[in-house]
Design a protein around this motif. Sequence first.
Motif, PDB file in Angstrom:
ATOM      1  N   VAL A  47       0.838  -1.200   0.000  1.00 14.28           N
ATOM      2  CA  VAL A  47       0.000   0.000   0.000  1.00 14.28           C
ATOM      3  C   VAL A  47       0.875   1.253   0.000  1.00 14.28           C
ATOM      4  CG1 VAL A  47      -1.642   1.360   1.380  1.00 14.28           C
ATOM      5  CG2 VAL A  47      -2.057  -1.072   0.995  1.00 14.28           C
ATOM      6  N   VAL A  48       1.902   1.275   0.832  1.00  8.42           N
ATOM      7  CA  VAL A  48       2.803   2.439   0.884  1.00  8.42           C
ATOM      8  C   VAL A  48       3.478   2.642  -0.479  1.00  8.42           C
ATOM      9  CG1 VAL A  48       4.945   3.323   1.897  1.00  8.42           C
ATOM     10  CG2 VAL A  48       3.182   2.367   3.368  1.00  8.42           C
ATOM     11  N   ALA A  49       3.941   1.563  -1.102  1.00  8.29           N
ATOM     12  CA  ALA A  49       4.591   1.673  -2.411  1.00  8.29           C
ATOM     13  C   ALA A  49       3.617   2.198  -3.465  1.00  8.29           C
ATOM     14  CB  ALA A  49       5.159   0.322  -2.837  1.00  8.29           C
TER      15      ALA A  49
ATOM     16  N   ASN B 259      -3.635  13.694  -2.389  1.00  7.63           N
ATOM     17  CA  ASN B 259      -3.059  12.593  -3.162  1.00  7.63           C
ATOM     18  C   ASN B 259      -2.761  11.381  -2.291  1.00  7.63           C
ATOM     19  OD1 ASN B 259      -3.196  13.749  -5.668  1.00  7.63           O
ATOM     20  ND2 ASN B 259      -1.112  14.535  -5.634  1.00  7.63           N
ATOM     21  N   VAL B 260      -2.300  11.610  -1.064  1.00  2.68           N
ATOM     22  CA  VAL B 260      -2.022  10.486  -0.162  1.00  2.68           C
ATOM     23  C   VAL B 260      -3.325   9.760   0.181  1.00  2.68           C
ATOM     24  CG1 VAL B 260      -1.225   9.845   2.148  1.00  2.68           C
ATOM     25  CG2 VAL B 260       0.122  11.433   0.777  1.00  2.68           C
ATOM     26  N   LEU B 261      -4.377  10.504   0.487  1.00  3.02           N
ATOM     27  CA  LEU B 261      -5.662   9.878   0.836  1.00  3.02           C
ATOM     28  C   LEU B 261      -6.275   9.153  -0.367  1.00  3.02           C
ATOM     29  CD1 LEU B 261      -7.260  12.595   3.149  1.00  3.02           C
ATOM     30  CD2 LEU B 261      -6.251  10.400   3.817  1.00  3.02           C
ATOM     31  N   SER B 262      -6.277   9.800  -1.533  1.00  2.00           N
ATOM     32  CA  SER B 262      -6.852   9.141  -2.708  1.00  2.00           C
ATOM     33  C   SER B 262      -5.989   7.956  -3.139  1.00  2.00           C
ATOM     34  CB  SER B 262      -7.041  10.131  -3.858  1.00  2.00           C
ATOM     35  OG  SER B 262      -5.809  10.696  -4.236  1.00  2.00           O
ATOM     36  N   GLY B 263      -4.660   8.086  -3.026  1.00  2.00           N
ATOM     37  CA  GLY B 263      -3.767   6.967  -3.343  1.00  2.00           C
ATOM     38  C   GLY B 263      -3.971   5.798  -2.401  1.00  2.00           C
ATOM     39  N   THR B 264      -4.198   6.103  -1.120  1.00  2.00           N
ATOM     40  CA  THR B 264      -4.468   5.038  -0.145  1.00  2.00           C
ATOM     41  C   THR B 264      -5.766   4.324  -0.490  1.00  2.00           C
ATOM     42  OG1 THR B 264      -3.289   6.268   1.569  1.00  2.00           O
ATOM     43  CG2 THR B 264      -4.789   4.526   2.305  1.00  2.00           C
ATOM     44  N   ALA B 265      -6.789   5.095  -0.847  1.00  2.00           N
ATOM     45  CA  ALA B 265      -8.075   4.484  -1.220  1.00  2.00           C
ATOM     46  C   ALA B 265      -7.910   3.573  -2.433  1.00  2.00           C
ATOM     47  CB  ALA B 265      -9.107   5.575  -1.507  1.00  2.00           C
ATOM     48  N   VAL B 266      -7.202   4.045  -3.447  1.00  2.00           N
ATOM     49  CA  VAL B 266      -6.981   3.230  -4.648  1.00  2.00           C
ATOM     50  C   VAL B 266      -6.158   1.991  -4.308  1.00  2.00           C
ATOM     51  CG1 VAL B 266      -5.827   3.186  -6.898  1.00  2.00           C
ATOM     52  CG2 VAL B 266      -7.230   5.148  -6.267  1.00  2.00           C
ATOM     53  N   ALA B 267      -5.111   2.155  -3.503  1.00  2.00           N
ATOM     54  CA  ALA B 267      -4.248   1.021  -3.137  1.00  2.00           C
ATOM     55  C   ALA B 267      -5.027  -0.039  -2.365  1.00  2.00           C
ATOM     56  CB  ALA B 267      -3.056   1.510  -2.326  1.00  2.00           C
TER      57      ALA B 267
ATOM     58  N   LEU C  28      -8.307  -0.541  -2.494  1.00  2.00           N
ATOM     59  CA  LEU C  28      -9.237  -1.166  -3.442  1.00  2.00           C
ATOM     60  C   LEU C  28      -8.525  -2.174  -4.342  1.00  2.00           C
ATOM     61  CD1 LEU C  28     -11.497   1.847  -4.462  1.00  2.00           C
ATOM     62  CD2 LEU C  28     -12.152  -0.172  -3.146  1.00  2.00           C
ATOM     63  N   VAL C  29      -7.326  -1.816  -4.794  1.00  2.00           N
ATOM     64  CA  VAL C  29      -6.535  -2.747  -5.614  1.00  2.00           C
ATOM     65  C   VAL C  29      -6.217  -4.000  -4.800  1.00  2.00           C
ATOM     66  CG1 VAL C  29      -4.269  -3.094  -6.676  1.00  2.00           C
ATOM     67  CG2 VAL C  29      -5.584  -1.045  -7.199  1.00  2.00           C
ATOM     68  N   GLY C  30      -5.813  -3.809  -3.549  1.00  2.00           N
ATOM     69  CA  GLY C  30      -5.495  -4.946  -2.685  1.00  2.00           C
ATOM     70  C   GLY C  30      -6.694  -5.839  -2.431  1.00  2.00           C
ATOM     71  N   LEU C  31      -7.846  -5.226  -2.200  1.00  2.00           N
ATOM     72  CA  LEU C  31      -9.064  -6.004  -1.947  1.00  2.00           C
ATOM     73  C   LEU C  31      -9.561  -6.721  -3.195  1.00  2.00           C
ATOM     74  CD1 LEU C  31     -11.034  -3.563   0.388  1.00  2.00           C
ATOM     75  CD2 LEU C  31      -9.959  -5.729   1.027  1.00  2.00           C
ATOM     76  N   SER C  32      -9.239  -6.185  -4.371  1.00  2.00           N
ATOM     77  CA  SER C  32      -9.707  -6.800  -5.615  1.00  2.00           C
ATOM     78  C   SER C  32      -8.912  -8.055  -5.977  1.00  2.00           C
ATOM     79  CB  SER C  32      -9.610  -5.796  -6.764  1.00  2.00           C
ATOM     80  OG  SER C  32      -8.258  -5.588  -7.117  1.00  2.00           O
ATOM     81  N   GLY C  33      -7.773  -8.255  -5.318  1.00  2.00           N
ATOM     82  CA  GLY C  33      -6.956  -9.427  -5.610  1.00  2.00           C
ATOM     83  C   GLY C  33      -5.918  -9.187  -6.679  1.00  2.00           C
ATOM     84  N   VAL C  34      -5.846  -7.972  -7.217  1.00  2.00           N
ATOM     85  CA  VAL C  34      -4.836  -7.630  -8.218  1.00  2.00           C
ATOM     86  C   VAL C  34      -3.535  -7.329  -7.495  1.00  2.00           C
ATOM     87  CG1 VAL C  34      -4.188  -5.954  -9.992  1.00  2.00           C
ATOM     88  CG2 VAL C  34      -6.564  -6.682  -9.770  1.00  2.00           C
ATOM     89  N   GLY C  35      -2.431  -7.709  -8.089  1.00  2.00           N
ATOM     90  CA  GLY C  35      -1.134  -7.382  -7.499  1.00  2.00           C
ATOM     91  C   GLY C  35      -0.562  -8.530  -6.701  1.00  2.00           C
ATOM     92  N   THR C  36       0.457  -8.207  -5.906  1.00  2.00           N
ATOM     93  CA  THR C  36       1.106  -9.242  -5.113  1.00  2.00           C
ATOM     94  C   THR C  36       0.193  -9.688  -3.988  1.00  2.00           C
ATOM     95  OG1 THR C  36       2.153  -7.622  -3.680  1.00  2.00           O
ATOM     96  CG2 THR C  36       3.408  -8.341  -5.586  1.00  2.00           C
ATOM     97  N   GLU C  37       0.327 -10.930  -3.613  1.00  2.00           N
ATOM     98  CA  GLU C  37      -0.492 -11.466  -2.533  1.00  2.00           C
ATOM     99  C   GLU C  37      -0.064 -10.916  -1.187  1.00  2.00           C
ATOM    100  OE1 GLU C  37      -1.064 -15.553  -2.116  1.00  2.00           O
ATOM    101  OE2 GLU C  37      -1.710 -15.834  -4.166  1.00  2.00           O
ATOM    102  N   GLY C  38      -0.960 -10.951  -0.223  1.00  3.55           N
ATOM    103  CA  GLY C  38      -0.634 -10.514   1.127  1.00  3.55           C
ATOM    104  C   GLY C  38       0.173 -11.551   1.885  1.00  3.55           C
ATOM    105  N   ARG C  39       0.192 -12.783   1.365  1.00  7.51           N
ATOM    106  CA  ARG C  39       0.962 -13.837   2.029  1.00  7.51           C
ATOM    107  C   ARG C  39       2.400 -13.792   1.560  1.00  7.51           C
ATOM    108  NH1 ARG C  39      -1.119 -19.240   0.766  1.00  7.51           N
ATOM    109  NH2 ARG C  39      -1.010 -18.460  -1.335  1.00  7.51           N
ATOM    110  N   GLY C  40       3.289 -14.274   2.402  1.00  5.90           N
ATOM    111  CA  GLY C  40       4.691 -14.311   2.046  1.00  5.90           C
ATOM    112  C   GLY C  40       5.465 -13.282   2.845  1.00  5.90           C
ATOM    113  N   GLY C  41       6.753 -13.317   2.687  1.00  6.32           N
ATOM    114  CA  GLY C  41       7.598 -12.427   3.464  1.00  6.32           C
ATOM    115  C   GLY C  41       8.015 -11.195   2.698  1.00  6.32           C
TER     116      GLY C  41
END
Length: 173
Positions: free
Chosen positions: A13-15, A31-39, A41-54
């Motif tokens: 999310v920070v990246a 921009n930080v707030l809107s970027g956080t919202a988009v990040a 939403l992207v994370g919840l949609s399953g797009v991108g790297t998984e939350g599992r792993g190190g």
Amino acid sequence: MTGWLTARRVVSVVALVLAWCALWGDLSVTNVLSGTAVAVLVGLSGVGTEGRGGIRFRPLARFIGLVAVDLVVSTFTVAREILTPTDYTDEAIIAVPVPGETRSHLLMLIVAVTVTPGTAVVDTDPDTGTLYLHLLHADRSEQTTAHVTELAQLACRALPVPSDHNPTPEASS
């Protein structure tokens, strides 16, 4: 929700928020707030790297450093191109295949390539793991392909995916 909020997700999310602010060219509260919202939403949609792993911080620092160097060098290259009266561009669209294990990191690669002036991801095929890039200089296609492959390998080392996850379509059939 606690299962979703892992250290890896926080780093993602920070990246993404930093990339969002970089693309807008302004580090502001909006921009930080809107970027956080988009990040998120992207994370919840399953797009991108998984939350599992190190998270491996040395490869992640190398990845960020490499993107930062790319940003500076390509900014000067594009500025020189703009200020030079003769047009030396020879634009091209190239296909860059990325290895199967890298497909979990496509979003990270897309952001890293797109924030760099002179190169942009115009399309992706997640099934084959192919990035289609627009280049200002076609003669740099081999160099760019090798560089994207290096970024992909660094992304895999920085954010390893558990071995029980295989993003390739062949594994699911």
